[in-house]
Design a protein around this motif. Sequence first.
Motif, PDB file in Angstrom:
ATOM      1  N   TYR A 396       0.828  -1.206   0.000  1.00  0.00           N
ATOM      2  CA  TYR A 396       0.000   0.000   0.000  1.00  0.00           C
ATOM      3  C   TYR A 396       0.867   1.263   0.000  1.00  0.00           C
ATOM      4  O   TYR A 396       1.881   1.333   0.716  1.00  0.00           O
ATOM      5  CB  TYR A 396      -0.935   0.001   1.206  1.00  0.00           C
ATOM      6  CG  TYR A 396      -2.047  -1.015   1.079  1.00  0.00           C
ATOM      7  CD1 TYR A 396      -3.144  -0.756   0.266  1.00  0.00           C
ATOM      8  CD2 TYR A 396      -1.983  -2.242   1.734  1.00  0.00           C
ATOM      9  CE1 TYR A 396      -4.159  -1.694   0.123  1.00  0.00           C
ATOM     10  CE2 TYR A 396      -2.987  -3.189   1.597  1.00  0.00           C
ATOM     11  CZ  TYR A 396      -4.078  -2.904   0.788  1.00  0.00           C
ATOM     12  OH  TYR A 396      -5.074  -3.833   0.640  1.00  0.00           O
ATOM     13  N   PRO A 397       0.503   2.273  -0.793  1.00  0.00           N
ATOM     14  CA  PRO A 397       1.304   3.500  -0.866  1.00  0.00           C
ATOM     15  C   PRO A 397       1.477   4.184   0.485  1.00  0.00           C
ATOM     16  O   PRO A 397       2.460   4.881   0.705  1.00  0.00           O
ATOM     17  CB  PRO A 397       0.495   4.388  -1.833  1.00  0.00           C
ATOM     18  CG  PRO A 397      -0.309   3.438  -2.642  1.00  0.00           C
ATOM     19  CD  PRO A 397      -0.646   2.293  -1.725  1.00  0.00           C
ATOM     20  N   SER A 398       0.507   4.012   1.381  1.00  0.00           N
ATOM     21  CA  SER A 398       0.586   4.652   2.695  1.00  0.00           C
ATOM     22  C   SER A 398       1.571   3.963   3.624  1.00  0.00           C
ATOM     23  O   SER A 398       1.937   4.504   4.670  1.00  0.00           O
ATOM     24  CB  SER A 398      -0.801   4.670   3.348  1.00  0.00           C
ATOM     25  OG  SER A 398      -1.306   3.343   3.477  1.00  0.00           O
ATOM     26  N   SER A 399       1.999   2.753   3.277  1.00  0.00           N
ATOM     27  CA  SER A 399       2.922   2.001   4.125  1.00  0.00           C
ATOM     28  C   SER A 399       4.362   2.436   3.894  1.00  0.00           C
ATOM     29  O   SER A 399       4.708   2.966   2.832  1.00  0.00           O
ATOM     30  CB  SER A 399       2.791   0.498   3.852  1.00  0.00           C
ATOM     31  OG  SER A 399       1.488   0.042   4.136  1.00  0.00           O
ATOM     32  N   LYS A 400       5.198   2.177   4.870  1.00  0.00           N
ATOM     33  CA  LYS A 400       6.626   2.469   4.736  1.00  0.00           C
ATOM     34  C   LYS A 400       7.217   1.620   3.620  1.00  0.00           C
ATOM     35  O   LYS A 400       6.909   0.425   3.516  1.00  0.00           O
ATOM     36  CB  LYS A 400       7.335   2.158   6.065  1.00  0.00           C
ATOM     37  CG  LYS A 400       8.814   2.510   6.067  1.00  0.00           C
ATOM     38  CD  LYS A 400       9.432   2.189   7.426  1.00  0.00           C
ATOM     39  CE  LYS A 400      10.937   2.515   7.427  1.00  0.00           C
ATOM     40  NZ  LYS A 400      11.551   2.185   8.725  1.00  0.00           N
ATOM     41  N   PRO A 401       8.059   2.195   2.744  1.00  0.00           N
ATOM     42  CA  PRO A 401       8.622   1.406   1.637  1.00  0.00           C
ATOM     43  C   PRO A 401       9.425   0.221   2.159  1.00  0.00           C
ATOM     44  O   PRO A 401       9.974   0.269   3.268  1.00  0.00           O
ATOM     45  CB  PRO A 401       9.531   2.419   0.916  1.00  0.00           C
ATOM     46  CG  PRO A 401       9.030   3.755   1.316  1.00  0.00           C
ATOM     47  CD  PRO A 401       8.504   3.604   2.711  1.00  0.00           C
ATOM     48  N   PRO A 402       9.520  -0.854   1.374  1.00  0.00           N
ATOM     49  CA  PRO A 402      10.310  -2.011   1.798  1.00  0.00           C
ATOM     50  C   PRO A 402      11.780  -1.656   1.931  1.00  0.00           C
ATOM     51  O   PRO A 402      12.322  -0.896   1.123  1.00  0.00           O
ATOM     52  CB  PRO A 402      10.076  -3.031   0.678  1.00  0.00           C
ATOM     53  CG  PRO A 402       9.670  -2.220  -0.508  1.00  0.00           C
ATOM     54  CD  PRO A 402       8.921  -1.045   0.039  1.00  0.00           C
ATOM     55  N   GLY A 403      12.420  -2.180   2.959  1.00  0.00           N
ATOM     56  CA  GLY A 403      13.831  -1.918   3.196  1.00  0.00           C
ATOM     57  C   GLY A 403      14.712  -3.063   2.733  1.00  0.00           C
ATOM     58  O   GLY A 403      14.239  -4.035   2.128  1.00  0.00           O
ATOM     59  N   PRO A 404      16.020  -2.986   3.022  1.00  0.00           N
ATOM     60  CA  PRO A 404      16.960  -4.009   2.552  1.00  0.00           C
ATOM     61  C   PRO A 404      16.618  -5.419   3.015  1.00  0.00           C
ATOM     62  O   PRO A 404      16.766  -6.373   2.252  1.00  0.00           O
ATOM     63  CB  PRO A 404      18.301  -3.539   3.145  1.00  0.00           C
ATOM     64  CG  PRO A 404      18.146  -2.068   3.348  1.00  0.00           C
ATOM     65  CD  PRO A 404      16.701  -1.861   3.698  1.00  0.00           C
ATOM     66  N   ILE A 405      16.147  -5.576   4.257  1.00  0.00           N
ATOM     67  CA  ILE A 405      15.839  -6.920   4.761  1.00  0.00           C
ATOM     68  C   ILE A 405      14.630  -7.494   4.030  1.00  0.00           C
ATOM     69  O   ILE A 405      14.601  -8.671   3.657  1.00  0.00           O
ATOM     70  CB  ILE A 405      15.611  -6.889   6.284  1.00  0.00           C
ATOM     71  CG1 ILE A 405      16.916  -6.526   6.994  1.00  0.00           C
ATOM     72  CG2 ILE A 405      15.098  -8.227   6.785  1.00  0.00           C
ATOM     73  CD1 ILE A 405      16.787  -6.354   8.484  1.00  0.00           C
ATOM     74  N   THR A 406      13.609  -6.656   3.817  1.00  0.00           N
ATOM     75  CA  THR A 406      12.432  -7.106   3.066  1.00  0.00           C
ATOM     76  C   THR A 406      12.822  -7.530   1.654  1.00  0.00           C
ATOM     77  O   THR A 406      12.367  -8.564   1.144  1.00  0.00           O
ATOM     78  CB  THR A 406      11.374  -5.992   3.009  1.00  0.00           C
ATOM     79  OG1 THR A 406      10.992  -5.645   4.343  1.00  0.00           O
ATOM     80  CG2 THR A 406      10.148  -6.431   2.233  1.00  0.00           C
ATOM     81  N   PHE A 407      13.673  -6.728   0.997  1.00  0.00           N
ATOM     82  CA  PHE A 407      14.134  -7.098  -0.336  1.00  0.00           C
ATOM     83  C   PHE A 407      14.950  -8.394  -0.301  1.00  0.00           C
ATOM     84  O   PHE A 407      14.846  -9.227  -1.202  1.00  0.00           O
ATOM     85  CB  PHE A 407      14.970  -5.978  -0.951  1.00  0.00           C
ATOM     86  CG  PHE A 407      14.148  -4.953  -1.678  1.00  0.00           C
ATOM     87  CD1 PHE A 407      13.339  -5.304  -2.732  1.00  0.00           C
ATOM     88  CD2 PHE A 407      14.181  -3.623  -1.309  1.00  0.00           C
ATOM     89  CE1 PHE A 407      12.577  -4.369  -3.409  1.00  0.00           C
ATOM     90  CE2 PHE A 407      13.424  -2.672  -1.969  1.00  0.00           C
ATOM     91  CZ  PHE A 407      12.623  -3.057  -3.020  1.00  0.00           C
ATOM     92  N   LYS A 408      15.772  -8.550   0.723  1.00  0.00           N
ATOM     93  CA  LYS A 408      16.558  -9.786   0.856  1.00  0.00           C
ATOM     94  C   LYS A 408      15.626 -10.999   0.927  1.00  0.00           C
ATOM     95  O   LYS A 408      15.812 -11.986   0.213  1.00  0.00           O
ATOM     96  CB  LYS A 408      17.435  -9.720   2.102  1.00  0.00           C
ATOM     97  CG  LYS A 408      18.157 -11.024   2.446  1.00  0.00           C
ATOM     98  CD  LYS A 408      18.928 -10.870   3.746  1.00  0.00           C
ATOM     99  CE  LYS A 408      19.600 -12.185   4.139  1.00  0.00           C
ATOM    100  NZ  LYS A 408      18.644 -13.240   4.475  1.00  0.00           N
ATOM    101  N   ASN A 409      14.593 -10.907   1.775  1.00  0.00           N
ATOM    102  CA  ASN A 409      13.652 -12.020   1.914  1.00  0.00           C
ATOM    103  C   ASN A 409      12.891 -12.266   0.610  1.00  0.00           C
ATOM    104  O   ASN A 409      12.681 -13.410   0.195  1.00  0.00           O
ATOM    105  CB  ASN A 409      12.674 -11.735   3.055  1.00  0.00           C
ATOM    106  CG  ASN A 409      13.357 -11.697   4.403  1.00  0.00           C
ATOM    107  OD1 ASN A 409      14.419 -12.291   4.580  1.00  0.00           O
ATOM    108  ND2 ASN A 409      12.771 -10.996   5.358  1.00  0.00           N
ATOM    109  N   GLY A 410      12.460 -11.173  -0.030  1.00  0.00           N
ATOM    110  CA  GLY A 410      11.738 -11.314  -1.290  1.00  0.00           C
ATOM    111  C   GLY A 410      12.587 -11.919  -2.393  1.00  0.00           C
ATOM    112  O   GLY A 410      12.121 -12.748  -3.184  1.00  0.00           O
ATOM    113  N   LEU A 411      13.862 -11.525  -2.454  1.00  0.00           N
ATOM    114  CA  LEU A 411      14.757 -12.055  -3.479  1.00  0.00           C
ATOM    115  C   LEU A 411      15.068 -13.528  -3.243  1.00  0.00           C
ATOM    116  O   LEU A 411      15.223 -14.298  -4.195  1.00  0.00           O
ATOM    117  CB  LEU A 411      16.046 -11.232  -3.523  1.00  0.00           C
ATOM    118  CG  LEU A 411      15.932  -9.904  -4.272  1.00  0.00           C
ATOM    119  CD1 LEU A 411      17.084  -8.987  -3.907  1.00  0.00           C
ATOM    120  CD2 LEU A 411      15.905 -10.136  -5.772  1.00  0.00           C
TER     121      LEU A 411
END
Length: 429
Positions: A396-411
């Motif tokens: 959601y645009p209102s949420s804080k953007p994903p950070g490095p850890i979130t990207f790490k998990n997603g990748l």
Amino acid sequence: MVAGKTVCLRRLSRGDRALEVRFNRFLGHDKVTAERIIESWSEGTVAAIEGRHVLAIQDTSEIHFNTTPQRRRGLGEIGKGNNHGLLLHPLLAVDAADGACLGLLSGQIWTRKGRRTTSHDDRELSDKESQRWISTAVAAKPLLTKASAVTVLGDRESDIFALYASSAEQHFHVIARSMHDRKLADRSGLYEASDAMAAVDRRAVQLPARAARPARLARLELRFGTIELARPQSKFLHHLPKSLPLAVVDVREINAEADVEPLHWRLLTSHDVAGIEDAWRIVQWYKQRWIIEQFFRVLKTQGLKLEDSQIGTADRLLKLVAIAAKAAVITIQLLQARGGGSQPLRVAFDDGEIGALAALNKQLEAKSKRLKNPHPPDSLAWAAWIIGRLGGWDGYPSSKPPGPITFKNGLEYFRAVAAGWSLRDMCMP
């Protein structure tokens, strides 16, 4: 490396001993060289630079690896001689308009082969490490033919008369921060000349955080003018022009806090600086140099932790550094793409991975009719939205953007899905 946020071969292998052995054999293969890996850096970057004004930002970083007198790993001295490691000098392409990281273009990685006995002043430029500032820029030039303009940009180490002369020969512009109080053609000093220029404007500029310096708002005073830079007296430079016309843009911080070292940049440039807005534009472009510092942080302490590698030989470490450099750039590109931007998808993903991303995007959008990927499907921002969702971000645009850890998990999740996707058309006997 991007997904695992590490260069440790054992952790990348996830306990698969055979895979770890294959990684090591790859690094040890004679046909795999650091130079050929560096040549591959520009894949994707060349397409991304088309039609853009590119800031070709270069810098040098020392990569320190722990050694003992009994186990030097073939590494030479760095720093003041009390550490051993490698030196990395990359050239990073950045969009001058919006600061988007477009990728790596060229660079050098080396380890010193002992101490030099001949003094610095008694050596040809080609026999000095400072030659890297010129040779790296020249090596990148053929890759930049589709750019609308090119500005080679560096910190104080790049204050080299031969680099300014080379920019004129190679038809690119240059911005460098002054290190030396150089002589001008009229025999006056550069610093004396810039101090005598009238202050013409003041602005507050946000400075990004750097090592040992938090981000802050600095109030800067602007001076600018034209100079005629005299050729140094070295006997090895007589083939260069006796002088070069350049512009100097001088910004200095006023009213700084008592515990803060005031900022003072004297920027030398081949760009025409005809007015106040031109001068501030040079300052804005030079501010983009922080991206290469972010690149080094991702590579080392705040990301891949390259310096923790225990690989046993300098030859393999050189190759590892070359591979890790590409991984660090992809990490920065994904972080930049969180909020949109114009970076193309193929900067970081190949055709097979793009197919997997499209299937995942369709699945993610189907789970919530009101939540759609807002970015064009040919953009890196589109992929970053998908990777962020896979890592646990709600989208959601209102949420804080994903950070490095979130990207790490997603990748990590995406890597497994992409591997399966590549097998979808296999026919089992």
